[in-house]
Design an enzyme around this catalytic site. Sequence first.
Site, PDB file in Angstrom:
ATOM      1  N   GLU A 259     158.057  24.661  -9.776  1.00  0.00           N
ATOM      2  CA  GLU A 259     156.990  25.595 -10.113  1.00  0.00           C
ATOM      3  C   GLU A 259     157.496  27.030 -10.276  1.00  0.00           C
ATOM      4  O   GLU A 259     158.105  27.602  -9.377  1.00  0.00           O
ATOM      5  CB  GLU A 259     155.906  25.549  -9.017  1.00  0.00           C
ATOM      6  CG  GLU A 259     154.816  26.580  -9.147  1.00  0.00           C
ATOM      7  CD  GLU A 259     153.970  26.379 -10.392  1.00  0.00           C
ATOM      8  OE1 GLU A 259     153.662  27.389 -11.048  1.00  0.00           O
ATOM      9  OE2 GLU A 259     153.631  25.222 -10.705  1.00  0.00           O
ATOM     10  N   THR A 303     151.878  24.735 -16.447  1.00  0.00           N
ATOM     11  CA  THR A 303     152.514  23.539 -15.887  1.00  0.00           C
ATOM     12  C   THR A 303     152.145  22.287 -16.675  1.00  0.00           C
ATOM     13  O   THR A 303     153.002  21.436 -16.947  1.00  0.00           O
ATOM     14  CB  THR A 303     152.122  23.356 -14.411  1.00  0.00           C
ATOM     15  OG1 THR A 303     152.534  24.502 -13.671  1.00  0.00           O
ATOM     16  CG2 THR A 303     152.783  22.118 -13.815  1.00  0.00           C
ATOM     17  N   HIS A 419     154.308  29.298  -6.384  1.00  0.00           N
ATOM     18  CA  HIS A 419     153.216  29.594  -7.307  1.00  0.00           C
ATOM     19  C   HIS A 419     152.662  30.979  -7.017  1.00  0.00           C
ATOM     20  O   HIS A 419     152.542  31.378  -5.862  1.00  0.00           O
ATOM     21  CB  HIS A 419     152.113  28.540  -7.157  1.00  0.00           C
ATOM     22  CG  HIS A 419     151.119  28.511  -8.283  1.00  0.00           C
ATOM     23  ND1 HIS A 419     150.287  29.569  -8.568  1.00  0.00           N
ATOM     24  CD2 HIS A 419     150.830  27.548  -9.202  1.00  0.00           C
ATOM     25  CE1 HIS A 419     149.527  29.258  -9.601  1.00  0.00           C
ATOM     26  NE2 HIS A 419     149.836  28.038 -10.005  1.00  0.00           N
ATOM     27  N   ASP A 478     159.139  24.985 -14.832  1.00  0.00           N
ATOM     28  CA  ASP A 478     158.054  24.654 -15.762  1.00  0.00           C
ATOM     29  C   ASP A 478     157.626  25.830 -16.629  1.00  0.00           C
ATOM     30  O   ASP A 478     157.300  25.672 -17.803  1.00  0.00           O
ATOM     31  CB  ASP A 478     156.860  24.044 -15.024  1.00  0.00           C
ATOM     32  CG  ASP A 478     156.283  24.948 -13.945  1.00  0.00           C
ATOM     33  OD1 ASP A 478     156.889  25.998 -13.641  1.00  0.00           O
ATOM     34  OD2 ASP A 478     155.212  24.604 -13.391  1.00  0.00           O
ATOM     35  N   HIS A 479     157.630  27.049 -16.074  1.00  0.00           N
ATOM     36  CA  HIS A 479     157.233  28.230 -16.840  1.00  0.00           C
ATOM     37  C   HIS A 479     157.648  29.466 -16.055  1.00  0.00           C
ATOM     38  O   HIS A 479     158.165  29.368 -14.948  1.00  0.00           O
ATOM     39  CB  HIS A 479     155.716  28.248 -17.113  1.00  0.00           C
ATOM     40  CG  HIS A 479     154.870  28.119 -15.879  1.00  0.00           C
ATOM     41  ND1 HIS A 479     154.644  29.177 -15.010  1.00  0.00           N
ATOM     42  CD2 HIS A 479     154.207  27.057 -15.354  1.00  0.00           C
ATOM     43  CE1 HIS A 479     153.863  28.778 -14.025  1.00  0.00           C
ATOM     44  NE2 HIS A 479     153.597  27.484 -14.189  1.00  0.00           N
TER      45      HIS A 479
END
Length: 660
Positions: A259, A303, A419, A478-479
């Site tokens: 994440e 995600t 996150h 993921d990003h």
Amino acid sequence: MNFLKRQFDDLRTGKLSFFFTVVVLFWIKTYAVYLAEFNLGIQNALQHFLLFFNPLSSAILFFAIALFWKGRARNIAFVMINLLMSFVLYANVVYYRFFNDFITVPVLLQAKTNNGLGGSALELINPLDILYFLDLIVIIGLMIFKKVKPQERLRFRSVMAVMTSAVLVFLLNLGLAEIDRPELLTRSFDRNYLVKYLGTHNFTIYDVIQNSKTSAKRAMADSNEVSEVENYVKANKVDPNPEYFGKAKGKNVIYVSMESLQTFVIDKEINGKEVTPFLNSLVEKEDAIYFDNFFHQTGQGKTSDAEFIMENGLFPLPQGAVFMTHANNTYQSAPAILKGEGYTSASFHGNYKTFWNRSEMYRSFGYDEFYDATYYDMSNEDEQLAYGLKDKPFFEDSMPMLEKLPQPFYTKFLSLSNHFPFDKHAEDSGFPEGEFGDGVVNRYFQTANYMDQALEDFFNNLKENGLYEDTVIVLYGDHYGISENHNNAMSKVMGKEINDFENAQLQRVPLYIIAPGVEGEVNHTFGGQVDVRTTLMHLLGVNTKDYLSFGQDLLAEDRKQIVPFRNGDVMSNEYSEIKGVCYDNETGQPVEEGSNACEEISKEATKRLELSDKVVYEDLLRFYEPEGYKPINREDYQYINPNPKSTDNPDEVTHEENHE
């Protein structure tokens, strides 16, 4: 002439004076918000003028609706319209502060599934934001203190004349925008461009129209539409590298979504301590291939977009998330392809299955099992985040379920701890905060360190349970985690100014492919998430020549190193086009004016995005079946836990009872 005279009479007699006061206040407020909150890449005087000018047409149009009423009803209508338009503007401000993007209709439709995001939104709200409603406060004050006289009803033609003027203002706006950016509404993949040239509210209207067209596209598509895509994909296929093809044949597969992890964290130290010591150690591991020029390519789905890209070799959509808007489409995803090779598939996630609509999308992907929050003990608040289970208990509690899966298996683990807003891990990690003058950036290193610890524990458990040697493990960011709104702090982190070019470089995310028996290396090829499915399939010895995807094997020798992004940017190993400016990667400086250095890569990127959108919007894979592939029937898959450990989400339980 009499018609025009009546309109001037309305203005002269003051019937429209308060209307213009409301319009001008909202216009100036919107322009101030643009300057204060949005980084739209203003490059010349015309663009700056358009930024100032573009709120006017929508303000005139929407406030003109109030003119159909008279007296107090009209004043109340002014307040309600202002409140609605201000809310749309402010919602975009809050959304942009983290995502550097603007809200679209699909985002609004998917909002109901994003349970747990309230904490993130609160983190982005500033008490001074009340100033963004100042014009509303002023007009209410004018009404309370009776500075506004009740107005008589206007002639219908007068109201329509005002609305017509709004259309004329918009056409002037669009005409000037087309001078600077030809074919703005037909070719742009960048919402920043649309807002810069047309404004937030006009963009919202445009987005509503585009989404209505999308529904029509699927209905109108037929089997002939797939030919263009097939011809392009097959003409651009590259042969797999024979040194790697089939080297991991028959092995299990474990994907781990890391994440919000960006590559700048790898080998980074804070106060002399490595942020990610375990991931650092994998870079030089003998059976690990590490890609240091690998970029995320996600859009608004973040995600979920990363999952979609990597499992399908397709790009995400320009608006919204595919998981929300096209979950019922036909896909030929990695779990479905490997089903034909004897693989069992499962996804593990410490949140509920309605989050990002996964329970529906996974049915289209053909996942055999989905272990969501109902399979985990969610009763310990110390192990919880707003988004689900912290990483250490998540990986630990997943092991018994993983061990029971028939082998070979294809699995995916979605971590959550790292996150935004990156909190609740100070004691868990024991790692110090950064000291960069920004709480979000400072805490990012703590949560990244905690995730790194959780991953090391997970690897050790795989080894202890005898799974490691027979498994290909794909770790991927993921990003992005740190948006460009934190560039002041990131300049301190990186030790250099973060301009548009450097911000684009920060979109690198780590990619590791750990395959025991496969020789490791640090691979410098430029690639993105769309390339991963093909790479993995070739390692497993699966031929992909008949599958429609827009990725190329990251290990292939003759691959084109072009990385398209959903915002219109494009990277290659030599040049990068960022916000319409072409840069030389080696110098980090714009190339000379008049150079066409980025023309080819930009054209190629646009073509890939257009064709990928065509596949998704028109659901073209329903018309295409690769040789030897058995299509997925969504009705064969239901994700119902007969013995849930957690039923803390009452909406989830109700949904499943109704679904059943």
